[in-house]
Design a protein around this motif. Structure first.
Motif, PDB file in Angstrom:
ATOM      1  N   UNK A 199       0.842  -1.202   0.000  1.00  0.00           N
ATOM      2  CA  UNK A 199       0.000   0.000   0.000  1.00  0.00           C
ATOM      3  C   UNK A 199       0.874   1.247   0.000  1.00  0.00           C
ATOM      4  N   UNK A 200       0.676   2.103   1.033  1.00  0.00           N
ATOM      5  CA  UNK A 200       1.447   3.347   1.109  1.00  0.00           C
ATOM      6  C   UNK A 200       2.714   3.193   1.946  1.00  0.00           C
ATOM      7  N   UNK A 201       2.929   1.971   2.492  1.00  0.00           N
ATOM      8  CA  UNK A 201       4.099   1.756   3.348  1.00  0.00           C
ATOM      9  C   UNK A 201       5.129   0.878   2.652  1.00  0.00           C
ATOM     10  N   UNK A 202       6.377   1.117   2.993  1.00  0.00           N
ATOM     11  CA  UNK A 202       7.448   0.299   2.426  1.00  0.00           C
ATOM     12  C   UNK A 202       8.343  -0.185   3.553  1.00  0.00           C
ATOM     13  N   UNK A 203       8.841  -1.390   3.398  1.00  0.00           N
ATOM     14  CA  UNK A 203       9.892  -1.899   4.275  1.00  0.00           C
ATOM     15  C   UNK A 203      11.217  -1.519   3.636  1.00  0.00           C
ATOM     16  N   UNK A 204      12.070  -0.868   4.402  1.00  0.00           N
ATOM     17  CA  UNK A 204      13.344  -0.401   3.856  1.00  0.00           C
ATOM     18  C   UNK A 204      14.476  -0.898   4.755  1.00  0.00           C
ATOM     19  N   UNK A 205      15.572  -1.339   4.118  1.00  0.00           N
ATOM     20  CA  UNK A 205      16.735  -1.786   4.882  1.00  0.00           C
ATOM     21  C   UNK A 205      17.840  -0.740   4.791  1.00  0.00           C
ATOM     22  N   UNK A 206      18.349  -0.350   5.956  1.00  0.00           N
ATOM     23  CA  UNK A 206      19.476   0.574   6.013  1.00  0.00           C
ATOM     24  C   UNK A 206      20.718  -0.148   5.503  1.00  0.00           C
ATOM     25  N   UNK A 223       6.655   5.569   5.259  1.00  0.00           N
ATOM     26  CA  UNK A 223       5.567   5.938   4.345  1.00  0.00           C
ATOM     27  C   UNK A 223       6.164   6.304   2.980  1.00  0.00           C
ATOM     28  N   UNK A 224       5.575   5.748   1.914  1.00  0.00           N
ATOM     29  CA  UNK A 224       6.051   6.094   0.573  1.00  0.00           C
ATOM     30  C   UNK A 224       5.578   7.520   0.246  1.00  0.00           C
ATOM     31  N   UNK A 225       6.495   8.420  -0.076  1.00  0.00           N
ATOM     32  CA  UNK A 225       6.064   9.786  -0.409  1.00  0.00           C
ATOM     33  C   UNK A 225       5.101   9.784  -1.597  1.00  0.00           C
ATOM     34  N   UNK A 226       4.172  10.760  -1.574  1.00  0.00           N
ATOM     35  CA  UNK A 226       3.120  10.789  -2.611  1.00  0.00           C
ATOM     36  C   UNK A 226       3.685  10.890  -4.016  1.00  0.00           C
ATOM     37  N   UNK A 227       4.817  11.575  -4.137  1.00  0.00           N
ATOM     38  CA  UNK A 227       5.349  11.802  -5.481  1.00  0.00           C
ATOM     39  C   UNK A 227       6.426  10.769  -5.848  1.00  0.00           C
ATOM     40  N   UNK A 228       6.507   9.702  -5.063  1.00  0.00           N
ATOM     41  CA  UNK A 228       7.514   8.668  -5.335  1.00  0.00           C
ATOM     42  C   UNK A 228       6.814   7.351  -5.662  1.00  0.00           C
TER      43      UNK A 228
END
Lengths: 125, 284
Positions: free
Chosen positions: A82-89, A99-104
């Motif tokens: 959805x609007x969320x992403x799992x991100x690894x540093x 949260x995935x930015x609206x323009x990304x």
């Protein structure tokens, strides 16, 4: 708290400063020229790094202000839901949700760059 | 001294009054550096209560931020003044500016970024440069309309207005009248201002900035100004224009008051500013 003290005169457009307890990026900096009375005052205008709110500050140029130390980091998108992403540093391999930015438009395995300060993160467009 | 009745603290202000005693490009009689203090002084006798709007000036959350003292480098001063006024805009307050020469209006316009500029003025102020200076008070409307291309630091990227209405204009150079003939400029002669006000119905939701150059008034009413121009507006004609336009404004100024009279120009400017506050607050 990752921040340091600086004199107002050391600030410049494009650098960061704390305003109303929020880290802000300075987009306008001007100094009044004092005559016989008063000390030189600077007017600083900035925008919240994480909340985009405009803020303004007026201080003598020799006053001390807090400057946030904002880290610029690399991450990799693990998954998108959805609007969320799992991100690894990519430095610590820590995984977090953002949260995935609206323009990304995130896709898995995509590398992203983001700013981090005290648990707040913002993708650098 | 503080503008009488402007008792609000900065953090609770709905209106922020700032003096800009700029007196750098005045072309005939100088003295606008004394304008802000003089306007404050001659506003001291006005009643707090306004019967028309049933409101007290001191209840309308006006803060007097004092003056931004001027210095020689016009470009830098206007940048700094703009930043000071923008601070009010950022805090959702309406900036009110006390001139100073008319050049300061450009800072007010840059800070509040309106769609329409309404000026009360004897002059068109549409010159591209005066005595070689594009920041002269005789060029301020042109700057607000067409910007300032030679500004290197920002690439000339200052906010400009889409439209200008000049109320009470009665003189200008051929080049100024030519610029005024374009569709984005409306010039209302002194004798037509009353009709314009009667027919005025806002700007279709667009935001305005009102600049009151006190020389728009006939010099018989306001002799304390740098370039007196006869055949002008009466105070009541200007008052009615201010009452009509102020509710649509995101910024307002009164400029070009100097100290070369017995207070008539300052008294009128101060009273018109109060009318603007009463009218703006009443429409909120």
């Amino acid at each position: 708290m990752p921040r340091e003290q600086k004199q107002v005169r050391e600030l410049q457009e494009g650098s960061y400063v704390m305003m109303e307890d929020s880290p802000c990026k300075i987009n306008a900096y001007s100094t009044a020229k004092p005559g016989k009375h008063g000390s030189a005052k600077a007017r600083i205008e900035g925008k919240g790094v994480f909340d985009d709110k405009k803020r303004s500050l007026s201080q003598p140029v020799d006053a001390k202000v807090w400057v946030p130390i904002i880290q610029r980091k690399q991450g990799q998108v693990v998954s998108v839901s959805g609007n969320d992403a799992q991100v690894m540093d990519l430095d610590t391999y820590e995984t977090f949700t953002m949260r995935v930015p609206e323009d990304e438009d995130f896709t898995p395995d995509q590398n992203i760059e983001y700013l981090e300060y005290e648990g707040q993160r913002k993708v650098v467009g | 001294m503080r503008f009488p009745g402007a008792n609000a603290d900065r953090d609770e202000a709905a209106y922020v009054l700032t003096g800009a005693p700029l007196d750098a490009t005045t072309t005939f009689q100088p003295g606008t550096r004394f304008g802000p203090e003089r306007v404050r002084k001659f506003a001291a006798t006005y009643d707090d209560y306004d019967r028309r709007t049933d409101s007290f000036f001191s209840d309308l959350r006006v803060h007097d931020a004092g003056d931004v003292p001027a210095w020689d480098a016009l470009d830098e001063y206007l940048d700094h003044l703009t930043a000071e006024l923008r601070a009010a805009v950022i805090d959702d307050a309406v900036p009110f500016l006390l001139g100073g020469e008319h050049t300061v209006t450009w800072a007010g316009v840059r800070a509040s970024d309106p769609d329409v500029l309404v000026t009360v003025d004897a002059h068109l102020d549409l010159r591209d440069a005066y005595d070689g200076n594009p920041l002269s008070h005789a060029c301020v409307v042109r700057r607000c309309l067409d910007g300032y291309e030679s500004d290197e630091s920002s690439g000339g990227d200052h906010p400009t207005v889409d439209e200008v209405v000049v109320l009470g204009a009665r003189t200008g150079s051929p080049e100024e009248w030519e610029r005024a003939d374009a569709p984005d400029v409306t010039v209302v002669a002194p004798e037509d201002v009353t009709d314009w006000v009667r027919e005025f119905d806002g700007f279709g939701g667009r935001e305005a900035y009102l600049s009151i150059d006190i020389d728009g008034a006939d010099p018989g009413f306001a002799p304390g100004t740098g370039t007196m121009e006869p055949f002008g507006l009466s105070p009541r004609e200007i008052r009615d224009a201010v009452r009509a336009v102020a509710p649509h404004c995101v910024g307002i100024d009164a400029v070009e008051v100097n100290d070369r009279d017995d207070g008539q120009a300052a008294a009128l400017a101060g009273k018109l500013l109060r009318e603007a506050v009463y009218s703006h607050a009443d429409a909120r």
